[in-house]
Write a protein that holds these residues in place. Structure first.
Motif, PDB file in Angstrom:
ATOM      1  N   GLY A  60       8.427 -11.080  52.196  1.00 51.41           N
ATOM      2  CA  GLY A  60       9.114 -11.274  53.423  1.00 51.41           C
ATOM      3  C   GLY A  60       8.726 -10.216  54.518  1.00 51.41           C
ATOM      4  O   GLY A  60       8.263 -10.724  55.559  1.00 51.41           O
ATOM      5  N   ALA A  61       8.907  -9.161  54.026  1.00 46.96           N
ATOM      6  CA  ALA A  61       8.342  -7.973  55.015  1.00 46.96           C
ATOM      7  C   ALA A  61       6.942  -7.918  55.474  1.00 46.96           C
ATOM      8  O   ALA A  61       6.549  -7.780  56.661  1.00 46.96           O
ATOM      9  CB  ALA A  61       8.670  -6.494  54.474  1.00 46.96           C
ATOM     10  N   LEU A  62       6.034  -8.359  54.514  1.00 50.66           N
ATOM     11  CA  LEU A  62       4.665  -8.360  54.779  1.00 50.66           C
ATOM     12  C   LEU A  62       4.211  -9.399  55.739  1.00 50.66           C
ATOM     13  O   LEU A  62       3.149  -9.543  56.344  1.00 50.66           O
ATOM     14  CB  LEU A  62       3.842  -8.775  53.144  1.00 50.66           C
ATOM     15  CG  LEU A  62       3.930  -7.574  52.352  1.00 50.66           C
ATOM     16  CD1 LEU A  62       3.223  -8.086  51.152  1.00 50.66           C
ATOM     17  CD2 LEU A  62       3.037  -6.496  52.896  1.00 50.66           C
ATOM     18  N   PRO A  82       8.098  -6.649  65.321  1.00 48.06           N
ATOM     19  CA  PRO A  82       9.714  -6.223  65.142  1.00 48.06           C
ATOM     20  C   PRO A  82      10.135  -7.343  64.106  1.00 48.06           C
ATOM     21  O   PRO A  82       9.902  -8.413  63.760  1.00 48.06           O
ATOM     22  CB  PRO A  82      10.436  -6.632  66.450  1.00 48.06           C
ATOM     23  CG  PRO A  82       9.200  -6.534  67.634  1.00 48.06           C
ATOM     24  CD  PRO A  82       7.773  -6.753  66.736  1.00 48.06           C
ATOM     25  N   ASN A  83      11.132  -6.779  63.220  1.00 48.41           N
ATOM     26  CA  ASN A  83      11.700  -7.508  61.966  1.00 48.41           C
ATOM     27  C   ASN A  83      12.888  -7.047  61.553  1.00 48.41           C
ATOM     28  O   ASN A  83      13.166  -5.885  61.970  1.00 48.41           O
ATOM     29  CB  ASN A  83      10.411  -7.188  60.863  1.00 48.41           C
ATOM     30  CG  ASN A  83      10.335  -5.961  60.418  1.00 48.41           C
ATOM     31  OD1 ASN A  83      11.299  -5.513  59.456  1.00 48.41           O
ATOM     32  ND2 ASN A  83       9.405  -5.081  60.775  1.00 48.41           N
ATOM     33  N   PRO A  84      13.375  -7.992  60.583  1.00 40.62           N
ATOM     34  CA  PRO A  84      14.907  -7.451  59.903  1.00 40.62           C
ATOM     35  C   PRO A  84      14.683  -6.409  58.917  1.00 40.62           C
ATOM     36  O   PRO A  84      15.759  -6.046  58.281  1.00 40.62           O
ATOM     37  CB  PRO A  84      15.189  -8.716  59.592  1.00 40.62           C
ATOM     38  CG  PRO A  84      14.310  -9.522  59.272  1.00 40.62           C
ATOM     39  CD  PRO A  84      13.148  -8.956  60.246  1.00 40.62           C
ATOM     40  N   TYR A  85      13.569  -5.962  58.583  1.00 36.89           N
ATOM     41  CA  TYR A  85      13.533  -5.205  57.283  1.00 36.89           C
ATOM     42  C   TYR A  85      13.352  -3.676  57.744  1.00 36.89           C
ATOM     43  O   TYR A  85      13.926  -2.749  56.917  1.00 36.89           O
ATOM     44  CB  TYR A  85      12.273  -5.687  56.431  1.00 36.89           C
ATOM     45  CG  TYR A  85      12.307  -7.071  55.910  1.00 36.89           C
ATOM     46  CD1 TYR A  85      13.028  -7.285  54.847  1.00 36.89           C
ATOM     47  CD2 TYR A  85      11.742  -7.872  56.781  1.00 36.89           C
ATOM     48  CE1 TYR A  85      13.025  -8.433  54.337  1.00 36.89           C
ATOM     49  CE2 TYR A  85      11.903  -9.262  56.336  1.00 36.89           C
ATOM     50  CZ  TYR A  85      12.538  -9.481  55.097  1.00 36.89           C
ATOM     51  OH  TYR A  85      12.404 -10.971  54.596  1.00 36.89           O
ATOM     52  N   PHE A  86      12.674  -3.255  58.679  1.00 36.57           N
ATOM     53  CA  PHE A  86      12.544  -1.895  59.185  1.00 36.57           C
ATOM     54  C   PHE A  86      12.940  -1.588  60.383  1.00 36.57           C
ATOM     55  O   PHE A  86      12.563  -2.389  61.498  1.00 36.57           O
ATOM     56  CB  PHE A  86      11.086  -1.583  58.986  1.00 36.57           C
ATOM     57  CG  PHE A  86      10.560  -1.789  57.246  1.00 36.57           C
ATOM     58  CD1 PHE A  86      10.751  -0.901  56.451  1.00 36.57           C
ATOM     59  CD2 PHE A  86       9.852  -2.907  57.313  1.00 36.57           C
ATOM     60  CE1 PHE A  86      10.372  -1.084  55.155  1.00 36.57           C
ATOM     61  CE2 PHE A  86       9.246  -3.065  55.938  1.00 36.57           C
ATOM     62  CZ  PHE A  86       9.656  -2.227  54.941  1.00 36.57           C
ATOM     63  N   LEU A 125       5.090   2.413  59.636  1.00 38.66           N
ATOM     64  CA  LEU A 125       5.358   3.350  58.525  1.00 38.66           C
ATOM     65  C   LEU A 125       4.154   4.028  58.059  1.00 38.66           C
ATOM     66  O   LEU A 125       3.137   3.493  57.980  1.00 38.66           O
ATOM     67  CB  LEU A 125       5.892   2.260  57.188  1.00 38.66           C
ATOM     68  CG  LEU A 125       6.984   1.419  57.643  1.00 38.66           C
ATOM     69  CD1 LEU A 125       7.358   0.330  56.625  1.00 38.66           C
ATOM     70  CD2 LEU A 125       8.284   1.995  58.114  1.00 38.66           C
ATOM     71  N   THR A 126       4.508   5.126  57.785  1.00 37.97           N
ATOM     72  CA  THR A 126       3.572   6.156  57.108  1.00 37.97           C
ATOM     73  C   THR A 126       3.509   6.820  55.816  1.00 37.97           C
ATOM     74  O   THR A 126       4.698   6.910  55.388  1.00 37.97           O
ATOM     75  CB  THR A 126       3.522   7.339  58.231  1.00 37.97           C
ATOM     76  OG1 THR A 126       3.293   7.013  59.538  1.00 37.97           O
ATOM     77  CG2 THR A 126       2.306   8.400  57.935  1.00 37.97           C
TER      78      THR A 126
END
Length: 71
Positions: free
Chosen positions: A17-19, A44-48, A53-54
């Motif tokens: 889902g996040a991918l 933009p997403n509901p996961y992060f 992200l690093t």
């Protein structure tokens, strides 16, 4: 990412889902020549909360191909 056999084995069902929000992956060696940084850019997403992200890795010993995660 899913066409690479090494990566496919690491992608779990709940990761998919996040991918869908992944825009880009960039990697670069830090100026110290020891640390390698991967940056995952996301729409933009509901996961992060963060859009980037690093993950940083450090070279181990004389083996240029072996990296261990930092942190």
């Amino acid at each position: 990412m899913k066409v690479n056999s090494l990566l496919t084995a690491k992608i779990l069902k709940f990761d998919e889902g996040a991918l869908k929000f992944l825009k880009d992956i960039e990697g670069h060696m830090e100026s110290n020549g020891i640390c390698f940084k991967l940056e995952f850019s996301l729409d933009p997403n509901p996961y992060f909360k963060n859009s980037v992200l690093t993950k940083t890795y450090r070279k181990c010993g004389d083996d240029e191909d072996f990296l261990e995660p930092i942190g």
